[in-house]
Write a protein that holds these residues in place. Structure first.
Motif, PDB file in Angstrom:
ATOM      1  N   ILE A 102       0.969  -0.777   0.511  1.00  0.00           N
ATOM      2  CA  ILE A 102      -0.177   0.551   0.582  1.00  0.00           C
ATOM      3  C   ILE A 102       1.038   1.232   0.375  1.00  0.00           C
ATOM      4  O   ILE A 102       1.902   0.694   0.362  1.00  0.00           O
ATOM      5  N   ALA A 103       0.779   1.988  -0.858  1.00  0.00           N
ATOM      6  CA  ALA A 103       1.810   3.480  -0.928  1.00  0.00           C
ATOM      7  C   ALA A 103       0.767   4.284   0.157  1.00  0.00           C
ATOM      8  O   ALA A 103       1.893   4.996   0.480  1.00  0.00           O
ATOM      9  N   ALA A 104      -0.335   4.664   0.036  1.00  0.00           N
ATOM     10  CA  ALA A 104      -0.661   6.059   0.068  1.00  0.00           C
ATOM     11  C   ALA A 104      -2.410   5.224   0.562  1.00  0.00           C
ATOM     12  O   ALA A 104      -2.942   4.561   0.226  1.00  0.00           O
ATOM     13  N   ILE A 105      -3.387   5.715   1.233  1.00  0.00           N
ATOM     14  CA  ILE A 105      -4.379   5.546   1.503  1.00  0.00           C
ATOM     15  C   ILE A 105      -5.099   6.887   1.730  1.00  0.00           C
ATOM     16  O   ILE A 105      -4.988   8.200   2.224  1.00  0.00           O
ATOM     17  N   GLU A 106      -6.249   7.003   1.039  1.00  0.00           N
ATOM     18  CA  GLU A 106      -7.118   8.371   0.670  1.00  0.00           C
ATOM     19  C   GLU A 106      -8.467   8.147   1.228  1.00  0.00           C
ATOM     20  O   GLU A 106      -8.677   7.563   0.996  1.00  0.00           O
ATOM     21  N   THR A 107      -9.205   9.340   1.867  1.00  0.00           N
ATOM     22  CA  THR A 107     -10.218   9.376   2.553  1.00  0.00           C
ATOM     23  C   THR A 107     -10.707  10.566   1.657  1.00  0.00           C
ATOM     24  O   THR A 107      -9.761  11.441   1.416  1.00  0.00           O
ATOM     25  N   PHE A 108     -11.873  10.921   2.168  1.00  0.00           N
ATOM     26  CA  PHE A 108     -12.664  11.948   1.007  1.00  0.00           C
ATOM     27  C   PHE A 108     -12.700  12.575   1.642  1.00  0.00           C
ATOM     28  O   PHE A 108     -12.146  14.158   1.433  1.00  0.00           O
ATOM     29  N   ASP A 109     -11.982  12.837   3.607  1.00  0.00           N
ATOM     30  CA  ASP A 109     -11.139  14.155   3.834  1.00  0.00           C
ATOM     31  C   ASP A 109      -9.735  13.918   3.642  1.00  0.00           C
ATOM     32  O   ASP A 109      -9.459  15.308   4.296  1.00  0.00           O
ATOM     33  N   GLY A 110      -8.999  13.389   2.644  1.00  0.00           N
ATOM     34  CA  GLY A 110      -7.424  13.556   3.128  1.00  0.00           C
ATOM     35  C   GLY A 110      -7.174  12.733   3.156  1.00  0.00           C
ATOM     36  O   GLY A 110      -7.510  11.182   3.648  1.00  0.00           O
ATOM     37  N   PRO A 111      -5.720  12.316   3.352  1.00  0.00           N
ATOM     38  CA  PRO A 111      -4.695  11.332   3.445  1.00  0.00           C
ATOM     39  C   PRO A 111      -5.496  10.865   4.212  1.00  0.00           C
ATOM     40  O   PRO A 111      -4.717  12.003   5.330  1.00  0.00           O
ATOM     41  N   ARG A 112      -4.107  10.205   4.869  1.00  0.00           N
ATOM     42  CA  ARG A 112      -3.970   8.954   6.440  1.00  0.00           C
ATOM     43  C   ARG A 112      -3.646   7.533   6.182  1.00  0.00           C
ATOM     44  O   ARG A 112      -3.020   7.041   4.980  1.00  0.00           O
ATOM     45  N   GLU A 113      -3.169   7.705   7.509  1.00  0.00           N
ATOM     46  CA  GLU A 113      -1.373   6.404   7.445  1.00  0.00           C
ATOM     47  C   GLU A 113      -2.564   5.182   7.417  1.00  0.00           C
ATOM     48  O   GLU A 113      -1.497   3.557   7.214  1.00  0.00           O
ATOM     49  N   HIS A 114      -3.624   4.941   8.601  1.00  0.00           N
ATOM     50  CA  HIS A 114      -4.303   3.425   9.149  1.00  0.00           C
ATOM     51  C   HIS A 114      -5.875   4.130   8.493  1.00  0.00           C
ATOM     52  O   HIS A 114      -6.523   4.637   9.216  1.00  0.00           O
ATOM     53  N   ALA A 115      -6.447   2.695   8.209  1.00  0.00           N
ATOM     54  CA  ALA A 115      -8.111   2.075   7.593  1.00  0.00           C
ATOM     55  C   ALA A 115      -8.266   1.290   8.687  1.00  0.00           C
ATOM     56  O   ALA A 115      -7.766   0.481   8.700  1.00  0.00           O
ATOM     57  N   ALA A 116      -9.356   0.843   9.419  1.00  0.00           N
ATOM     58  CA  ALA A 116      -9.879  -0.139   9.351  1.00  0.00           C
ATOM     59  C   ALA A 116     -11.210  -0.162   9.102  1.00  0.00           C
ATOM     60  O   ALA A 116     -12.353   1.212   8.783  1.00  0.00           O
ATOM     61  N   ALA A 117     -11.863  -1.581   9.445  1.00  0.00           N
ATOM     62  CA  ALA A 117     -13.226  -1.365   9.282  1.00  0.00           C
ATOM     63  C   ALA A 117     -14.115  -0.345  10.300  1.00  0.00           C
ATOM     64  O   ALA A 117     -13.819  -0.715  11.209  1.00  0.00           O
ATOM     65  N   PRO A 118     -15.223   0.038   9.707  1.00  0.00           N
ATOM     66  CA  PRO A 118     -15.457  -0.018   8.091  1.00  0.00           C
ATOM     67  C   PRO A 118     -15.556   1.322   7.399  1.00  0.00           C
ATOM     68  O   PRO A 118     -16.623   1.510   6.515  1.00  0.00           O
ATOM     69  N   ASP A 119     -14.094   2.039   7.747  1.00  0.00           N
ATOM     70  CA  ASP A 119     -14.386   2.402   6.720  1.00  0.00           C
ATOM     71  C   ASP A 119     -14.230   2.493   5.168  1.00  0.00           C
ATOM     72  O   ASP A 119     -13.916   1.868   4.984  1.00  0.00           O
ATOM     73  N   ALA A 120     -14.451   3.762   4.677  1.00  0.00           N
ATOM     74  CA  ALA A 120     -14.380   3.466   3.159  1.00  0.00           C
ATOM     75  C   ALA A 120     -13.075   4.038   2.868  1.00  0.00           C
ATOM     76  O   ALA A 120     -13.426   5.815   2.512  1.00  0.00           O
ATOM     77  N   VAL A 121     -12.100   3.650   1.504  1.00  0.00           N
ATOM     78  CA  VAL A 121     -11.113   4.737   1.469  1.00  0.00           C
ATOM     79  C   VAL A 121     -11.253   3.785  -0.099  1.00  0.00           C
ATOM     80  O   VAL A 121     -11.122   2.925  -0.752  1.00  0.00           O
ATOM     81  N   ALA A 122      -9.437   4.729  -0.724  1.00  0.00           N
ATOM     82  CA  ALA A 122      -9.041   4.864  -1.592  1.00  0.00           C
ATOM     83  C   ALA A 122      -7.102   3.957  -1.078  1.00  0.00           C
ATOM     84  O   ALA A 122      -6.947   4.378  -0.607  1.00  0.00           O
ATOM     85  N   LEU A 123      -7.556   3.180  -2.082  1.00  0.00           N
ATOM     86  CA  LEU A 123      -5.803   2.721  -1.441  1.00  0.00           C
ATOM     87  C   LEU A 123      -5.340   2.805  -2.770  1.00  0.00           C
ATOM     88  O   LEU A 123      -5.871   2.584  -3.950  1.00  0.00           O
ATOM     89  N   ARG A 124      -3.916   3.258  -2.746  1.00  0.00           N
ATOM     90  CA  ARG A 124      -2.955   3.747  -3.931  1.00  0.00           C
ATOM     91  C   ARG A 124      -1.586   2.221  -3.451  1.00  0.00           C
ATOM     92  O   ARG A 124      -1.498   2.227  -2.783  1.00  0.00           O
ATOM     93  N   LEU A 125      -1.568   2.227  -4.784  1.00  0.00           N
ATOM     94  CA  LEU A 125      -1.188   0.200  -4.781  1.00  0.00           C
ATOM     95  C   LEU A 125       0.434   0.795  -4.767  1.00  0.00           C
ATOM     96  O   LEU A 125       0.705   1.975  -5.867  1.00  0.00           O
ATOM     97  N   ALA A 126       1.645   0.271  -4.438  1.00  0.00           N
ATOM     98  CA  ALA A 126       2.403   0.781  -5.201  1.00  0.00           C
ATOM     99  C   ALA A 126       3.076  -0.020  -6.279  1.00  0.00           C
ATOM    100  O   ALA A 126       3.644   1.219  -7.375  1.00  0.00           O
ATOM    101  N   ASP A 127       2.743  -0.816  -7.350  1.00  0.00           N
ATOM    102  CA  ASP A 127       2.356  -1.847  -8.531  1.00  0.00           C
ATOM    103  C   ASP A 127       1.279  -1.725  -9.030  1.00  0.00           C
ATOM    104  O   ASP A 127      -0.109  -1.090  -8.746  1.00  0.00           O
ATOM    105  N   ASP A 128       1.815  -0.790 -10.401  1.00  0.00           N
ATOM    106  CA  ASP A 128       0.264  -0.647 -11.444  1.00  0.00           C
ATOM    107  C   ASP A 128      -0.403  -1.909 -11.595  1.00  0.00           C
ATOM    108  O   ASP A 128       0.243  -3.130 -12.586  1.00  0.00           O
ATOM    109  N   LEU A 129      -1.767  -2.460 -11.123  1.00  0.00           N
ATOM    110  CA  LEU A 129      -2.004  -3.749 -11.257  1.00  0.00           C
ATOM    111  C   LEU A 129      -3.427  -3.944 -11.495  1.00  0.00           C
ATOM    112  O   LEU A 129      -4.748  -2.417 -11.303  1.00  0.00           O
ATOM    113  N   ASP A 130      -4.454  -4.468 -12.236  1.00  0.00           N
ATOM    114  CA  ASP A 130      -6.153  -4.044 -12.569  1.00  0.00           C
ATOM    115  C   ASP A 130      -6.460  -5.279 -11.284  1.00  0.00           C
ATOM    116  O   ASP A 130      -6.245  -5.921 -11.166  1.00  0.00           O
ATOM    117  N   VAL A 131      -7.370  -4.156 -10.705  1.00  0.00           N
ATOM    118  CA  VAL A 131      -7.800  -4.366  -9.477  1.00  0.00           C
ATOM    119  C   VAL A 131      -9.399  -4.493  -9.959  1.00  0.00           C
ATOM    120  O   VAL A 131      -9.684  -3.019 -10.428  1.00  0.00           O
TER     121      VAL A 131
END
Length: 173
Positions: free
Chosen positions: A25-54
């Motif tokens: 995980i390169a970064a975790i983004e939320t509606f309110d901005g970047p975060r270092e951690h996320a836990a259930a049931p957070d809604a997040v966007a994960l930026r991955l270190a590699d270009d993968l088809d997810v």
């Protein structure tokens, strides 16, 4: 997506299922901005270190505790349709956000709700019956037992002709 269980942090190693590609995980983004951690049931966007088809319905998890990738499920199903569920029946199965086709391989047993006995001779489930069922899916799903994670251990069955929800299931462990 939504964190279904546990915690994630920037820098964590993860695996994308069902494909099995490993990355970080390169970064975790939320509606309110970047975060270092996320836990259930957070809604997040994960930026991955590699270009993968997810794709929609893929599961991102830690390599130490991966979900099971399978096309065969054993589950407890509550049947909610007038037409009975029996071996050979075909339905759409909606698991998390992924929908694939499923065929009923067998009805293993039906629960007698009065006595809590399991009728292993039962060949079908009728309206409001609860029973153990074996399903085979058209594509692999990344699943957990319901006892471990309700979000990734549950599904619904949909009649493809009417789009009605006909069953709700909990994956066995």
């Amino acid at each position: 997506g939504q964190v279904a269980g546990g915690e994630l942090a920037a820098g964590d190693e993860v695996v994308v299922l069902p494909a099995g590609h490993a990355t970080r995980i390169a970064a975790i983004e939320t509606f309110d901005g970047p975060r270092e951690h996320a836990a259930a049931p957070d809604a997040v966007a994960l930026r991955l270190a590699d270009d993968l088809d997810v794709a929609r319905g893929d599961l991102i998890c830690r390599p130490r505790h991966p979900a099971t990738v399978t096309r065969e499920l054993e589950a407890t199903v509550c049947w909610m349709a007038d037409a009975p569920l029996r071996a050979g029946g075909r339905y759409a199965i909606k698991h998390t956000t992924r929908t694939v086709r499923a065929a009923v391989d067998a009805v293993a047993s039906r629960l007698d709700v009065q006595t809590l006995d399991h009728d292993e001779a039962a060949a079908e489930l009728h309206l409001n019956d609860i029973g153990r069922v074996r399903l085979r899916t058209s594509a692999s799903l990344a699943v957990d037992p319901y006892a471990r994670n309700r979000a990734t251990g549950a599904f619904i069955l949909i009649d493809e002709a009417t789009n009605d929800t006909v069953g709700a299931g909990m994956i066995a462990g």
